[in-house]
Each structure stands twice: as structure tokens, then as C-alpha cells.
Design a protein around this motif. Structure first.
Motif, PDB file in Angstrom:
ATOM      1  N   THR A   1      39.362   8.915  33.367  1.00  0.00           N
ATOM      2  CA  THR A   1      38.920  10.177  32.751  1.00  0.00           C
ATOM      3  C   THR A   1      37.416  10.408  32.882  1.00  0.00           C
ATOM      4  OG1 THR A   1      38.443   9.227  30.579  1.00  0.00           O
ATOM      5  CG2 THR A   1      40.729   9.915  31.002  1.00  0.00           C
ATOM      6  N   GLY A   2      36.669   9.316  33.138  1.00  0.00           N
ATOM      7  CA  GLY A   2      35.214   9.460  33.249  1.00  0.00           C
ATOM      8  C   GLY A   2      34.505   9.411  31.914  1.00  0.00           C
ATOM      9  N   HIS A   3      35.258   9.227  30.800  1.00  0.00           N
ATOM     10  CA  HIS A   3      34.580   9.032  29.509  1.00  0.00           C
ATOM     11  C   HIS A   3      35.083   7.744  28.875  1.00  0.00           C
ATOM     12  CE1 HIS A   3      38.032  10.004  26.963  1.00  0.00           C
ATOM     13  NE2 HIS A   3      38.253  11.071  27.699  1.00  0.00           N
ATOM     14  N   PRO A   4      34.226   7.061  28.095  1.00  0.00           N
ATOM     15  CA  PRO A   4      34.680   5.814  27.478  1.00  0.00           C
ATOM     16  C   PRO A   4      35.874   6.062  26.559  1.00  0.00           C
ATOM     17  CG  PRO A   4      32.309   6.146  27.155  1.00  0.00           C
ATOM     18  CD  PRO A   4      32.852   7.420  27.726  1.00  0.00           C
ATOM     19  N   ALA A   5      36.746   5.077  26.478  1.00  0.00           N
ATOM     20  CA  ALA A   5      37.876   5.201  25.552  1.00  0.00           C
ATOM     21  C   ALA A   5      37.341   5.373  24.134  1.00  0.00           C
ATOM     22  CB  ALA A   5      38.752   3.958  25.643  1.00  0.00           C
ATOM     23  N   ARG A   6      37.979   6.267  23.375  1.00  0.00           N
ATOM     24  CA  ARG A   6      37.523   6.545  22.011  1.00  0.00           C
ATOM     25  C   ARG A   6      37.738   5.325  21.123  1.00  0.00           C
ATOM     26  NH1 ARG A   6      39.635  11.165  24.324  1.00  0.00           N
ATOM     27  NH2 ARG A   6      38.789  13.198  23.701  1.00  0.00           N
ATOM     28  N   THR A   7      36.768   5.063  20.233  1.00  0.00           N
ATOM     29  CA  THR A   7      36.871   3.920  19.320  1.00  0.00           C
ATOM     30  C   THR A   7      37.854   4.241  18.185  1.00  0.00           C
ATOM     31  OG1 THR A   7      35.134   4.767  17.894  1.00  0.00           O
ATOM     32  CG2 THR A   7      34.450   3.322  19.732  1.00  0.00           C
ATOM     33  N   PHE A   8      38.256   3.197  17.452  1.00  0.00           N
ATOM     34  CA  PHE A   8      39.130   3.416  16.308  1.00  0.00           C
ATOM     35  C   PHE A   8      38.394   4.212  15.226  1.00  0.00           C
ATOM     36  CE2 PHE A   8      41.196   2.385  12.301  1.00  0.00           C
ATOM     37  CZ  PHE A   8      42.507   2.723  12.618  1.00  0.00           C
ATOM     38  N   ALA A   9      37.086   3.983  15.082  1.00  0.00           N
ATOM     39  CA  ALA A   9      36.330   4.758  14.078  1.00  0.00           C
ATOM     40  C   ALA A   9      36.379   6.250  14.412  1.00  0.00           C
ATOM     41  CB  ALA A   9      34.888   4.264  14.001  1.00  0.00           C
ATOM     42  N   THR A  10      36.296   6.567  15.702  1.00  0.00           N
ATOM     43  CA  THR A  10      36.409   7.972  16.105  1.00  0.00           C
ATOM     44  C   THR A  10      37.795   8.502  15.772  1.00  0.00           C
ATOM     45  OG1 THR A  10      34.810   7.702  17.873  1.00  0.00           O
ATOM     46  CG2 THR A  10      36.350   9.528  18.112  1.00  0.00           C
ATOM     47  N   TRP A  11      38.809   7.694  16.056  1.00  0.00           N
ATOM     48  CA  TRP A  11      40.174   8.132  15.738  1.00  0.00           C
ATOM     49  C   TRP A  11      40.303   8.393  14.235  1.00  0.00           C
ATOM     50  CZ3 TRP A  11      43.901   6.478  12.421  1.00  0.00           C
ATOM     51  CH2 TRP A  11      45.154   7.133  12.534  1.00  0.00           C
ATOM     52  N   ALA A  12      39.784   7.455  13.414  1.00  0.00           N
ATOM     53  CA  ALA A  12      39.909   7.607  11.958  1.00  0.00           C
ATOM     54  C   ALA A  12      39.169   8.869  11.490  1.00  0.00           C
ATOM     55  CB  ALA A  12      39.368   6.363  11.261  1.00  0.00           C
ATOM     56  N   THR A  13      38.026   9.152  12.102  1.00  0.00           N
ATOM     57  CA  THR A  13      37.284  10.374  11.755  1.00  0.00           C
ATOM     58  C   THR A  13      38.114  11.607  12.112  1.00  0.00           C
ATOM     59  OG1 THR A  13      35.218   9.208  12.184  1.00  0.00           O
ATOM     60  CG2 THR A  13      35.116  11.624  12.143  1.00  0.00           C
ATOM     61  N   ASP A  14      38.743  11.578  13.282  1.00  0.00           N
ATOM     62  CA  ASP A  14      39.579  12.716  13.700  1.00  0.00           C
ATOM     63  C   ASP A  14      40.765  12.908  12.754  1.00  0.00           C
ATOM     64  OD1 ASP A  14      37.888  13.027  15.828  1.00  0.00           O
ATOM     65  OD2 ASP A  14      39.222  12.109  17.314  1.00  0.00           O
ATOM     66  N   HIS A  15      41.199  11.828  12.091  1.00  0.00           N
ATOM     67  CA  HIS A  15      42.389  11.897  11.225  1.00  0.00           C
ATOM     68  C   HIS A  15      42.034  11.706   9.747  1.00  0.00           C
ATOM     69  CE1 HIS A  15      45.528  12.026  14.358  1.00  0.00           C
ATOM     70  NE2 HIS A  15      44.576  11.482  15.081  1.00  0.00           N
TER      71      HIS A  15
ATOM     72  N   GLU B   1      39.776  -1.302   6.898  1.00  0.00           N
ATOM     73  CA  GLU B   1      38.391  -1.163   6.416  1.00  0.00           C
ATOM     74  C   GLU B   1      37.717   0.046   7.056  1.00  0.00           C
ATOM     75  OE1 GLU B   1      37.429  -5.947   5.886  1.00  0.00           O
ATOM     76  OE2 GLU B   1      36.478  -4.815   7.515  1.00  0.00           O
ATOM     77  N   LEU B   2      37.933   0.217   8.363  1.00  0.00           N
ATOM     78  CA  LEU B   2      37.289   1.336   9.068  1.00  0.00           C
ATOM     79  C   LEU B   2      37.795   2.681   8.552  1.00  0.00           C
ATOM     80  CD1 LEU B   2      37.217  -0.159  12.676  1.00  0.00           C
ATOM     81  CD2 LEU B   2      35.218   0.548  11.345  1.00  0.00           C
ATOM     82  N   ILE B   3      39.081   2.763   8.234  1.00  0.00           N
ATOM     83  CA  ILE B   3      39.610   4.002   7.649  1.00  0.00           C
ATOM     84  C   ILE B   3      38.901   4.244   6.311  1.00  0.00           C
ATOM     85  CG2 ILE B   3      41.645   5.095   6.617  1.00  0.00           C
ATOM     86  CD1 ILE B   3      43.323   3.535   8.769  1.00  0.00           C
ATOM     87  N   GLY B   4      38.753   3.173   5.510  1.00  0.00           N
ATOM     88  CA  GLY B   4      38.063   3.299   4.216  1.00  0.00           C
ATOM     89  C   GLY B   4      36.633   3.790   4.395  1.00  0.00           C
ATOM     90  N   GLU B   5      35.928   3.231   5.403  1.00  0.00           N
ATOM     91  CA  GLU B   5      34.536   3.657   5.635  1.00  0.00           C
ATOM     92  C   GLU B   5      34.472   5.146   5.975  1.00  0.00           C
ATOM     93  OE1 GLU B   5      32.767   0.992   8.545  1.00  0.00           O
ATOM     94  OE2 GLU B   5      33.303  -0.746   7.311  1.00  0.00           O
TER      95      GLU B   5
ATOM     96  N   GLY C   1      49.104   0.196  25.146  1.00  0.00           N
ATOM     97  CA  GLY C   1      49.313  -0.812  24.110  1.00  0.00           C
ATOM     98  C   GLY C   1      49.490  -0.093  22.777  1.00  0.00           C
ATOM     99  N   GLY C   2      49.177  -0.780  21.666  1.00  0.00           N
ATOM    100  CA  GLY C   2      49.410  -0.199  20.331  1.00  0.00           C
ATOM    101  C   GLY C   2      48.612   1.076  20.108  1.00  0.00           C
ATOM    102  N   PHE C   3      49.274   2.056  19.489  1.00  0.00           N
ATOM    103  CA  PHE C   3      48.631   3.348  19.225  1.00  0.00           C
ATOM    104  C   PHE C   3      47.798   3.279  17.935  1.00  0.00           C
ATOM    105  CE2 PHE C   3      52.030   6.384  21.222  1.00  0.00           C
ATOM    106  CZ  PHE C   3      51.886   5.740  22.436  1.00  0.00           C
ATOM    107  N   ALA C   4      46.656   3.955  17.914  1.00  0.00           N
ATOM    108  CA  ALA C   4      45.908   4.121  16.670  1.00  0.00           C
ATOM    109  C   ALA C   4      46.757   4.861  15.634  1.00  0.00           C
ATOM    110  CB  ALA C   4      44.609   4.872  16.938  1.00  0.00           C
ATOM    111  N   THR C   5      47.615   5.772  16.109  1.00  0.00           N
ATOM    112  CA  THR C   5      48.444   6.556  15.165  1.00  0.00           C
ATOM    113  C   THR C   5      49.422   5.679  14.370  1.00  0.00           C
ATOM    114  OG1 THR C   5      49.934   7.068  16.994  1.00  0.00           O
ATOM    115  CG2 THR C   5      48.416   8.801  16.330  1.00  0.00           C
ATOM    116  N   ASN C   6      49.637   4.420  14.808  1.00  0.00           N
ATOM    117  CA  ASN C   6      50.533   3.561  14.021  1.00  0.00           C
ATOM    118  C   ASN C   6      50.017   3.391  12.590  1.00  0.00           C
ATOM    119  OD1 ASN C   6      52.066   3.266  16.304  1.00  0.00           O
ATOM    120  ND2 ASN C   6      51.351   1.205  16.795  1.00  0.00           N
ATOM    121  N   THR C   7      48.692   3.492  12.400  1.00  0.00           N
ATOM    122  CA  THR C   7      48.144   3.291  11.052  1.00  0.00           C
ATOM    123  C   THR C   7      48.427   4.493  10.142  1.00  0.00           C
ATOM    124  OG1 THR C   7      45.967   4.154  11.687  1.00  0.00           O
ATOM    125  CG2 THR C   7      46.303   1.781  11.895  1.00  0.00           C
TER     126      THR C   7
END
Ligand SMILES: NC(=O)c1ccc[n+]([C@@H]2O[C@H](COP(=O)([O-])OP(=O)(O)OC[C@H]3O[C@@H](n4cnc5c(N)ncnc54)[C@H](OP(=O)(O)O)[C@@H]3O)[C@@H](O)[C@H]2O)c1
Length: 281
Positions: free
Chosen positions: A261-275, A203-207, A134-140
């Protein structure tokens, strides 16, 4: 066994190459533009990088030598010819990055492009796996410039919802599909773990970057002009229509990332932290 990753400058391809190399697999990275390796600076050292252009069959032979599995984007020009060469060269399995909306008979150009690429791969005599994110986090990342300069997001659809998926999770599923058993003939719907509006993503990116991010309702024509970078007007129109529908349409959340993969899908907050560096001004 060599695994060929085409479209190697792509965000998912680069994550996939890093993960395959870390897991000890033999990888060949293929791109339309290996010189001067634009966009490939972050690949692990020692990765064999070569040129492949689906519209230039002369580039196929050396790239396919010794390859058993291949990762493909839904780039249709020349795909059929490339797949024929791949079969002849002994490739067994193709993993295609498709899309949740894939439907060859759809009037939507994005759905139809991905659906037709799936049809072409399915007709190739190779075993196949379709990844349908579905929609990519990278779209933001399209908001990064205005967040850095003004602390704002300009977008007409604050309430459009998606379950944004992290590129590393798509790549991780691709790694399992390319290297593990049980994925031939499988179609994997891939999403992030939570449904979020665009306003909440801002908002999550801002946080994460430690500043308030204001959401400004952008004029639709200005938005269409911004979307022109993604392709011809019908693509921009499809993106606008999909965003308008995403305000009310149900958004499925798929368990596939965790199951595979055996691990939970990464949250958007995790994605924002990575970026975070992309958004910090
Ligand atoms: N965005 C979404 O929400 C969404 C949802 C579902 C499916 N998808 C699918 O996922 C794809 C995007 O995946 P992605 O984010 O990994 O791709 P990406 O980073 O946008 O790269 C896509 C392709 O563009 C080429 N490329 C990359 N950087 C380039 C540059 N600087 N100049 C010229 N060409 C460049 C690469 O091929 P070369 O290395 O050969 O040049 C790469 O394969 C979409 O095209 C769509 O099929 C997207």
C-alpha cells in the motif's frame, strides 16, 4: 470495469467498498441480505447494492454482469458453483479473504475451512490472490460491552500474543490486489506492525478512551460459552486452543501492508482511536 464485493455487510468489505469508491472505481456490493440493507447504512451513496446467495444460483446472473474482478470471503457453501458462473460471465480475477493459518489438510476447523476455500478458488480457472491475515484488531470488539459497563476485560489468556491488523489495511491491500498489477497468483500474509499481548491491547484501549481497563482472568468454561456465538463447539475449541498456543508461539510480523500500500501498517493504538466510540461508556 465493475468490481464485485461479496459479503458486503462484512467489516472488511465495507472498508474496501468505501476505499474503491473514493479511488473512483465502479463497485457493485453484493450481500445475502440487501433488504432492508441491514449493516449497509455506512456505504457511500450511489453504490449499486444487490443480493447474492451462493446457495441460490438464480441470484448469480445479474450480479456478475460486466464484472471483471471479485472479492470473496472464505464462505464455502456454493462457492464452487458461484466461481463457475463467474468464469462463464467473464470474471478474470478473484481476491479471497483467507487466513494466516490456512491449511486444507489441518485438523483445525478454521485452518481447514480457509485452506479448502483457497483450493476451490485455485481450481476455478480464475486468476487469484489470497489474503492471509493474522488476528484482527476487531476481535477486541468482543470486550466492548464490559469495558463500557465496568471498565474490565474478562478473558482467560492475558498473555496470548498477536500482531493485530486494522481492517482498513486488509481492505487497502485488497484494493491494490483487485485494481493493480502484480498480484495474480500471490499469497499475502498480512499483520499489524507490532506484537502485543491481550493485556496490552486492553491497556491501549483504556489509554485511548481515558479510563483504566482492568484485566480479569476469565474461567475457561465461561469463555467457551462466550465463544459459542462464533459457531459450533469445535470452532470455540479451536479458538481456545489457538489462544493458548499464542502465549508462546512466535508471531510473525509481515511487511506486506507497507510494501503493497505504500503506507506503514496502522498500529493498534490507531485502531483503538478509530473505534473509541465502541468502547466509551
Ligand atoms: N477474526 C480474525 O482474527 C480473522 C483472522 C483471519 C481471517 N479472518 C477471516 O475474516 C473473516 C471476517 O471478516 P470481517 O471482519 O470483514 O467479517 P464480518 O464483519 O464478521 O462479516 C462476515 C460476513 O458476515 C456477513 N454479515 C455481516 N454482518 C452480518 C449481520 N449483521 N448479520 C448476518 N450476517 C452478517 C456478511 O456477509 P453478507 O453481507 O453476505 O451477509 C460478511 O461477509 C472471517 O470470517 C475469517 O474468514 C478472520
Amino acid at each position: 470495469m465493475t468490481i464485485l464485493i461479496t459479503g458486503a455487510r462484512g467489516t472488511i468489505a465495507r472498508s474496501l467498498i468505501r476505499q474503491l469508491v473514493a479511488a473512483g472505481h465502479e463497485v457493485r456490493a453484493a450481500t445475502r441480505s440487501p433488504a432492508p440493507l441491514a449493516g449497509l447504512a455506512h456505504l457511500p451513496s450511489g453504490v449499486d447494492v444487490t443480493r447474492v446467495d451462493f446457495s441460490a444460483p438464480a441470484t448469480f446472473a445479474s450480479v456478475l454482469d460486466g464484472v471483471r474482478a471479485v472479492f470473496l470471503y472464505a464462505e464455502r457453501d456454493g462457492l464452487g458453483e458461484f466461481l463457475r458462473h463467474a468464469r462463464t460471465a467473464g470474471v478474470e480475477h478473484a481476491v479471497l479473504l483467507s487466513a494466516a493459518s490456512a491449511d486444507a489438510s489441518s485438523a483445525d476447523p478454521l485452518a481447514s475451512m480457509h485452506g479448502k476455500a483457497e483450493e476451490e478458488v485455485a481450481a476455478s480457472d480464475l486468476a487469484w490472490t489470497f489474503l492471509r491475515p493474522g488476528g484482527f484488531a476487531t476481535n477486541t470488539l468482543q470486550w466492548a460491552g464490559t469495558i463500557r459497563s465496568h471498565g474490565t476485560v474478562r478473558d482467560p489468556f492475558p498473555d496470548a500474543r498477536s500482531a493485530p491488523v486494522h481492517e482498513a489495511d486488509i481492505a487497502s491491500v485488497a484494493l491494490h490486489a483487485l485494481t493493480g498489477p502484480g498480484h495474480r497468483g500471490a499469497v499475502h500474509l498480512l499483520t499489524g506492525p507490532e506484537v502485543l499481548t491481550r493485556r496490552r491491547q486492553a491497556e491501549l484501549i483504556g489509554e485511548v478512551v481515558g479510563r483504566t481497563v482492568a484485566f480479569e482472568i476469565q474461567d475457561l468454561d465461561e469463555h467457551r460459552r462466550d465463544l459459542a456465538r462464533w459457531g459450533p463447539p469445535e470452532i470455540a475449541e479451536a479458538l481456545v486452543r489457538n489462544a493458548a498456543e499464542a502465549v508462546h508461539a512466535p508471531v510473525p510480523v509481515s511487511p506486506a501492508v507497507e510494501q503493497i500500500t505504500g503506507h506503514p501498517a496502522r498500529t493498534f493504538a490507531t485502531w483503538a482511536t478509530d473505534h473509541a466510540a465502541d468502547f466509551a461508556g
